[in-house]
Design a protein around this motif. Structure first.
Motif, PDB file in Angstrom:
ATOM      1  N   GLU A 170     -15.811  64.658   2.495  1.00  0.00           N
ATOM      2  CA  GLU A 170     -14.855  65.669   2.923  1.00  0.00           C
ATOM      3  C   GLU A 170     -15.926  66.888   3.668  1.00  0.00           C
ATOM      4  O   GLU A 170     -15.550  67.108   4.680  1.00  0.00           O
ATOM      5  CB  GLU A 170     -14.447  66.292   1.612  1.00  0.00           C
ATOM      6  N   ILE A 171     -16.905  67.341   3.015  1.00  0.00           N
ATOM      7  CA  ILE A 171     -17.638  68.065   3.658  1.00  0.00           C
ATOM      8  C   ILE A 171     -18.275  67.919   4.695  1.00  0.00           C
ATOM      9  O   ILE A 171     -18.398  68.701   5.928  1.00  0.00           O
ATOM     10  CB  ILE A 171     -18.676  68.657   2.825  1.00  0.00           C
ATOM     11  N   GLU A 172     -18.627  66.590   5.157  1.00  0.00           N
ATOM     12  CA  GLU A 172     -19.325  66.092   6.386  1.00  0.00           C
ATOM     13  C   GLU A 172     -18.184  66.071   7.293  1.00  0.00           C
ATOM     14  O   GLU A 172     -18.607  66.357   8.605  1.00  0.00           O
ATOM     15  CB  GLU A 172     -19.486  64.474   6.239  1.00  0.00           C
ATOM     16  N   LYS A 173     -16.986  65.879   7.119  1.00  0.00           N
ATOM     17  CA  LYS A 173     -16.032  66.034   7.836  1.00  0.00           C
ATOM     18  C   LYS A 173     -15.517  67.518   8.285  1.00  0.00           C
ATOM     19  O   LYS A 173     -15.415  67.854   9.616  1.00  0.00           O
ATOM     20  CB  LYS A 173     -14.423  65.538   7.479  1.00  0.00           C
ATOM     21  N   ILE A 174     -15.663  68.487   7.348  1.00  0.00           N
ATOM     22  CA  ILE A 174     -15.524  69.920   7.680  1.00  0.00           C
ATOM     23  C   ILE A 174     -16.730  70.332   8.619  1.00  0.00           C
ATOM     24  O   ILE A 174     -16.447  71.118   9.330  1.00  0.00           O
ATOM     25  CB  ILE A 174     -15.800  70.507   6.107  1.00  0.00           C
ATOM     26  N   LEU A 175     -17.902  69.709   8.414  1.00  0.00           N
ATOM     27  CA  LEU A 175     -19.060  70.003   9.374  1.00  0.00           C
ATOM     28  C   LEU A 175     -18.769  69.622  10.639  1.00  0.00           C
ATOM     29  O   LEU A 175     -19.140  70.271  11.883  1.00  0.00           O
ATOM     30  CB  LEU A 175     -20.373  69.449   8.681  1.00  0.00           C
ATOM     31  N   GLN A 176     -18.225  68.483  10.974  1.00  0.00           N
ATOM     32  CA  GLN A 176     -17.908  67.910  12.243  1.00  0.00           C
ATOM     33  C   GLN A 176     -16.816  68.622  13.084  1.00  0.00           C
ATOM     34  O   GLN A 176     -17.001  68.701  14.153  1.00  0.00           O
ATOM     35  CB  GLN A 176     -17.338  66.296  12.041  1.00  0.00           C
ATOM     36  N   ILE A 177     -15.807  69.387  12.155  1.00  0.00           N
ATOM     37  CA  ILE A 177     -14.912  70.057  13.079  1.00  0.00           C
ATOM     38  C   ILE A 177     -15.733  71.171  13.481  1.00  0.00           C
ATOM     39  O   ILE A 177     -15.405  71.852  14.611  1.00  0.00           O
ATOM     40  CB  ILE A 177     -13.769  70.514  12.057  1.00  0.00           C
ATOM     41  N   ARG A 178     -16.593  72.046  12.543  1.00  0.00           N
ATOM     42  CA  ARG A 178     -17.373  73.014  12.991  1.00  0.00           C
ATOM     43  C   ARG A 178     -18.179  72.782  14.196  1.00  0.00           C
ATOM     44  O   ARG A 178     -18.208  73.564  15.184  1.00  0.00           O
ATOM     45  CB  ARG A 178     -18.170  73.683  12.002  1.00  0.00           C
ATOM     46  N   HIS A 179     -18.805  71.640  14.204  1.00  0.00           N
ATOM     47  CA  HIS A 179     -19.619  71.276  15.448  1.00  0.00           C
ATOM     48  C   HIS A 179     -18.719  71.179  16.759  1.00  0.00           C
ATOM     49  O   HIS A 179     -19.287  71.733  17.679  1.00  0.00           O
ATOM     50  CB  HIS A 179     -20.268  69.835  15.148  1.00  0.00           C
ATOM     51  N   LEU A 180     -17.594  70.675  16.574  1.00  0.00           N
ATOM     52  CA  LEU A 180     -16.687  70.678  17.656  1.00  0.00           C
ATOM     53  C   LEU A 180     -16.277  71.982  18.233  1.00  0.00           C
ATOM     54  O   LEU A 180     -16.189  72.277  19.387  1.00  0.00           O
ATOM     55  CB  LEU A 180     -15.265  69.883  17.460  1.00  0.00           C
ATOM     56  N   TYR A 181     -16.025  72.821  17.267  1.00  0.00           N
ATOM     57  CA  TYR A 181     -15.701  74.193  17.549  1.00  0.00           C
ATOM     58  C   TYR A 181     -16.641  75.000  18.156  1.00  0.00           C
ATOM     59  O   TYR A 181     -16.594  75.817  19.304  1.00  0.00           O
ATOM     60  CB  TYR A 181     -14.776  74.827  16.384  1.00  0.00           C
ATOM     61  N   ALA A 182     -17.938  74.946  17.425  1.00  0.00           N
ATOM     62  CA  ALA A 182     -19.101  75.487  18.101  1.00  0.00           C
ATOM     63  C   ALA A 182     -19.780  75.258  19.395  1.00  0.00           C
ATOM     64  O   ALA A 182     -20.255  76.156  20.077  1.00  0.00           O
ATOM     65  CB  ALA A 182     -20.172  75.736  16.907  1.00  0.00           C
ATOM     66  N   HIS A 183     -19.626  73.823  19.749  1.00  0.00           N
ATOM     67  CA  HIS A 183     -20.348  73.459  20.781  1.00  0.00           C
ATOM     68  C   HIS A 183     -19.445  72.752  21.769  1.00  0.00           C
ATOM     69  O   HIS A 183     -19.996  72.551  23.033  1.00  0.00           O
ATOM     70  CB  HIS A 183     -21.328  72.365  20.349  1.00  0.00           C
ATOM     71  N   ARG A 184     -18.092  72.394  21.635  1.00  0.00           N
ATOM     72  CA  ARG A 184     -17.155  72.089  22.537  1.00  0.00           C
ATOM     73  C   ARG A 184     -16.042  72.708  22.720  1.00  0.00           C
ATOM     74  O   ARG A 184     -14.852  72.250  23.214  1.00  0.00           O
ATOM     75  CB  ARG A 184     -16.983  70.524  22.302  1.00  0.00           C
ATOM     76  N   ASN A 185     -16.019  73.813  22.116  1.00  0.00           N
ATOM     77  CA  ASN A 185     -14.648  74.761  22.115  1.00  0.00           C
ATOM     78  C   ASN A 185     -13.554  73.926  21.690  1.00  0.00           C
ATOM     79  O   ASN A 185     -12.276  74.294  22.172  1.00  0.00           O
ATOM     80  CB  ASN A 185     -14.454  75.273  23.578  1.00  0.00           C
ATOM     81  N   LYS A 192      -3.969  82.022  23.537  1.00  0.00           N
ATOM     82  CA  LYS A 192      -5.451  81.895  23.778  1.00  0.00           C
ATOM     83  C   LYS A 192      -6.392  82.397  23.069  1.00  0.00           C
ATOM     84  O   LYS A 192      -7.405  81.720  22.447  1.00  0.00           O
ATOM     85  CB  LYS A 192      -5.539  82.153  25.323  1.00  0.00           C
ATOM     86  N   GLU A 193      -6.520  83.696  22.896  1.00  0.00           N
ATOM     87  CA  GLU A 193      -7.386  84.314  22.189  1.00  0.00           C
ATOM     88  C   GLU A 193      -7.459  84.241  20.586  1.00  0.00           C
ATOM     89  O   GLU A 193      -8.312  84.131  19.994  1.00  0.00           O
ATOM     90  CB  GLU A 193      -7.085  85.978  22.269  1.00  0.00           C
ATOM     91  N   GLY A 194      -6.041  83.849  20.360  1.00  0.00           N
ATOM     92  CA  GLY A 194      -5.811  83.301  18.828  1.00  0.00           C
ATOM     93  C   GLY A 194      -6.392  82.036  18.461  1.00  0.00           C
ATOM     94  O   GLY A 194      -7.250  81.872  17.333  1.00  0.00           O
ATOM     95  N   LYS A 195      -6.585  81.145  19.513  1.00  0.00           N
ATOM     96  CA  LYS A 195      -7.263  79.731  19.377  1.00  0.00           C
ATOM     97  C   LYS A 195      -8.774  80.092  19.279  1.00  0.00           C
ATOM     98  O   LYS A 195      -9.494  79.408  18.485  1.00  0.00           O
ATOM     99  CB  LYS A 195      -6.853  78.691  20.617  1.00  0.00           C
ATOM    100  N   VAL A 196      -9.145  80.888  20.452  1.00  0.00           N
ATOM    101  CA  VAL A 196     -10.822  81.170  20.235  1.00  0.00           C
ATOM    102  C   VAL A 196     -10.830  81.683  18.888  1.00  0.00           C
ATOM    103  O   VAL A 196     -12.150  81.403  18.107  1.00  0.00           O
ATOM    104  CB  VAL A 196     -11.125  82.086  21.215  1.00  0.00           C
ATOM    105  N   LEU A 197     -10.456  82.855  18.336  1.00  0.00           N
ATOM    106  CA  LEU A 197     -10.655  83.300  17.192  1.00  0.00           C
ATOM    107  C   LEU A 197     -10.473  82.526  16.017  1.00  0.00           C
ATOM    108  O   LEU A 197     -11.332  82.601  14.809  1.00  0.00           O
ATOM    109  CB  LEU A 197      -9.621  84.424  16.942  1.00  0.00           C
ATOM    110  N   THR A 198      -9.636  81.637  15.992  1.00  0.00           N
ATOM    111  CA  THR A 198      -9.343  80.683  14.748  1.00  0.00           C
ATOM    112  C   THR A 198     -10.646  79.736  14.712  1.00  0.00           C
ATOM    113  O   THR A 198     -11.197  79.609  13.666  1.00  0.00           O
ATOM    114  CB  THR A 198      -8.302  79.810  14.905  1.00  0.00           C
ATOM    115  N   ARG A 199     -11.261  79.472  15.969  1.00  0.00           N
ATOM    116  CA  ARG A 199     -12.251  78.519  15.811  1.00  0.00           C
ATOM    117  C   ARG A 199     -13.653  79.303  15.267  1.00  0.00           C
ATOM    118  O   ARG A 199     -14.337  78.877  14.453  1.00  0.00           O
ATOM    119  CB  ARG A 199     -12.585  78.061  17.323  1.00  0.00           C
ATOM    120  N   ILE A 200     -13.675  80.567  15.808  1.00  0.00           N
ATOM    121  CA  ILE A 200     -14.925  81.568  15.452  1.00  0.00           C
ATOM    122  C   ILE A 200     -14.587  81.549  13.864  1.00  0.00           C
ATOM    123  O   ILE A 200     -15.596  81.462  13.197  1.00  0.00           O
ATOM    124  CB  ILE A 200     -14.651  82.970  16.072  1.00  0.00           C
TER     125      ILE A 200
END
Length: 357
Positions: A287-302, A191-199
Motif C-alpha cells: 500500500e505504501i509503495e502505491k502511495i509513493l508511486q502516486i507521489r512520483h507521478l505528481y512530483a515529476h509528471r504533473n 486548474k490551480e486547485g489541481k496543482v495545489l492538491t498535488r502539492i
C-alpha cells in the motif's frame, strides 16, 4: 555544588518539575526543549542513563556517541542561552551524563517555541494555532482531534510529522473553493486547485519519508551499536559532516533513499532497525509503495499517467491521462500514514527505549 554532587543528591528521586531522566541519548532538539522548560520555570536537572521501565534503575549511558556534542547542538537551538553545566558523572560504577540548568530571568525559546515544566512534563506554552473554519468539513476537525491525541507520549519525530499533517489539513480547510468546491468526494475542476492538491499530497508523503529518517536517527542515538556494520562509507562523506550527529543524520537520510525510488521492501530489508519492529507487513508495504508511486507521478509528471505508473495501477488508467485525487482520498492517505507512523513509533519506543515528549 558540583555536577557530580548534584547528581548524587537527586538521582533515583521521582521525576518532578526540577528533575527528568532519559534512558538514552535524545536528539538535540529534545534536549533543547527540556533545557528551555527548566530555565523558564525553576531550573532543573536532566540525567541521561536512568531508565524508568519497571521502576527507576541506573542503566548507564553508552559512550559510542559523545553526549557533549549533542548538548552543544541543543544549546545552539536556544535563544538566549541559559546558564547550564553539563558533563559525564559516575554513579555506582556506571557512567551517566547530566545537564543542570539555572532558572532564567528572561524567556528561553527553542526556534521561537517556549516550554515550561508542569509537574514532571515539558509543556509547549505557545503551540501553533490549529483553529479551523467554523462550519467547515466535519471530517477535518475530527482528524485534527485525532492528531492531538496521537501526540501523547510520542517521539519528537512523530510529533513533527503530526504537526505537519495538521498544517496540511488546515490548508485544506481554508481553501475549500479551490480544492473541493463541489464537495470533498468530488475532483476539483479548478486548474490551480489541481496543482495545489498535488502539492499537498506530495508534501504528505515526503513528510512520511522524513519521519522514517528522523526515527532512524533517534534509534541510532539511543542504541549506537545499531549503526555499526561492515557497510562501506566514503571518507569524503564523513569529512563533510561537522560532527557525529550530522553524520548520523546524513546516514539516516541515505537509508531512506530507497523509499524515494518507491522501494519500500528494499528500505525495510536494508534497515534492520525498522525491520525488527514488525510494524509494516506485506500488505502495508504494498500500500505504501502505491502511495509513493502516486507521489512520483505528481512530483515529476504533473499527474500525467505513464507506462511505469500503469504497472502499479493496471486498472482504470490510460497512458497520457490526468490522475486526480479528491480531498477525501488525500485525507484517507493522511490518516493511513499517521496510523503507520504511530505503529512504528510505539514499537520503536518499546524496543529501543526512545525518549518521548
Amino acid at each position: 555544588m558540583t555536577l557530580q554532587e548534584e547528581v548524587s543528591k537527586s538521582i533515583l528521586k521521582h521525576e518532578s518539575d526540577v528533575l527528568e531522566y532519559k534512558a538514552v541519548l535524545p536528539p538535540s532538539k529534545s534536549i533543547a526543549q527540556i533545557i528551555s522548560s527548566f530555565a523558564n520555570t525553576s531550573g532543573g536537572l536532566l540525567i541521561l542513563g536512568v531508565t524508568e521501565i519497571g521502576g527507576l534503575k541506573v542503566s548507564g549511558l553508552s559512550e559510542d556517541f559523545r553526549a557533549t556534542s549533542i548538548t552543544h547542538k541543543a544549546l545552539d537551538l536556544l535563544s538566549p542561552k541559559p546558564i547550564v553545566d553539563y558533563g559525564y558523572v559516575q554513579y555506582e560504577g556506571k557512567k551517566l551524563f547530566a545537564i543542570t540548568v539555572k532558572k532564567s530571568q528572561v524567556i528561553i525559546s527553542v526556534e521561537g517555541r517556549i516550554y515550561k515544566r508542569e509537574a514532571a512534563k515539558t509543556v509547549l506554552t505557545n503551540p501553533v494555532s490549529n483553529i479551523l473554519s467554523p462550519g467547515g468539513y466535519p471530517r477535518i476537525a475530527s482528524i485534527n482531534d485525532s492528531m492531538e491525541l496521537l501526540k501523547e507520549g510520542t517521539t519528537d519525530s512523530k510529533f513533527k510529522i503530526l504537526e505537519h499533517y495538521q498544517s496540511m489539513i488546515k490548508i485544506v480547510d481554508t481553501l475549500k473553493q479551490l480544492l473541493y468546491p463541489q464537495g470533498p468526494s468530488s475532483y476539483t475542476n479548478d486548474k490551480e486547485g489541481k496543482v495545489l492538491t498535488r502539492i499537498i499530497y506530495s508534501s504528505v508523503v515526503d513528510s512520511f519519508e522524513t519521519y522514517l529518517s528522523d526515527v532512524l536517527f533517534e534509534i541510532y542515538l539511543a542504541k549506537p551499536q545499531t549503526l555499526k556494520s561492515e557497510q562501506l562509507v566514503k571518507v569524503e562523506d564523513v569529512l563533510n559532516c561537522s560532527d557525529i550527529q550530522e553524520f548520523i543524520t546524513f546516514w539516516a537520510k541515505q537509508k531512506v533513499s530507497k523509499l524515494q525510488k518507491g522501494s519500500v521492501k528494499g528500505f525495510i530489508s536494508d534497515n534492520k532497525q525498522i525491520k525488527d519492529l514488525n510494524a509494516m507487513d506485506a500488505i502495508t508495504q504494498n500500500e505504501i509503495e502505491k502511495i509513493l508511486q502516486i507521489r512520483h507521478l505528481y512530483a515529476h509528471r504533473n499527474g500525467i499517467v505513464d507506462d511505469k505508473f500503469i504497472k502499479y495501477f493496471p486498472v482504470g488508467h490510460i497512458s497520457g491521462s490526468e490522475h486526480q485525487l479528491c480531498i477525501d482520498e488525500v485525507l484517507n492517505k493522511i490518516e493511513y500514514l499517521s496510523s503507520i507512523a504511530d505503529k512504528i513509533d510505539k514499537a520503536a519506543i518499546k524496543k529501543y527505549s526512545l525518549s518521548t515528549i
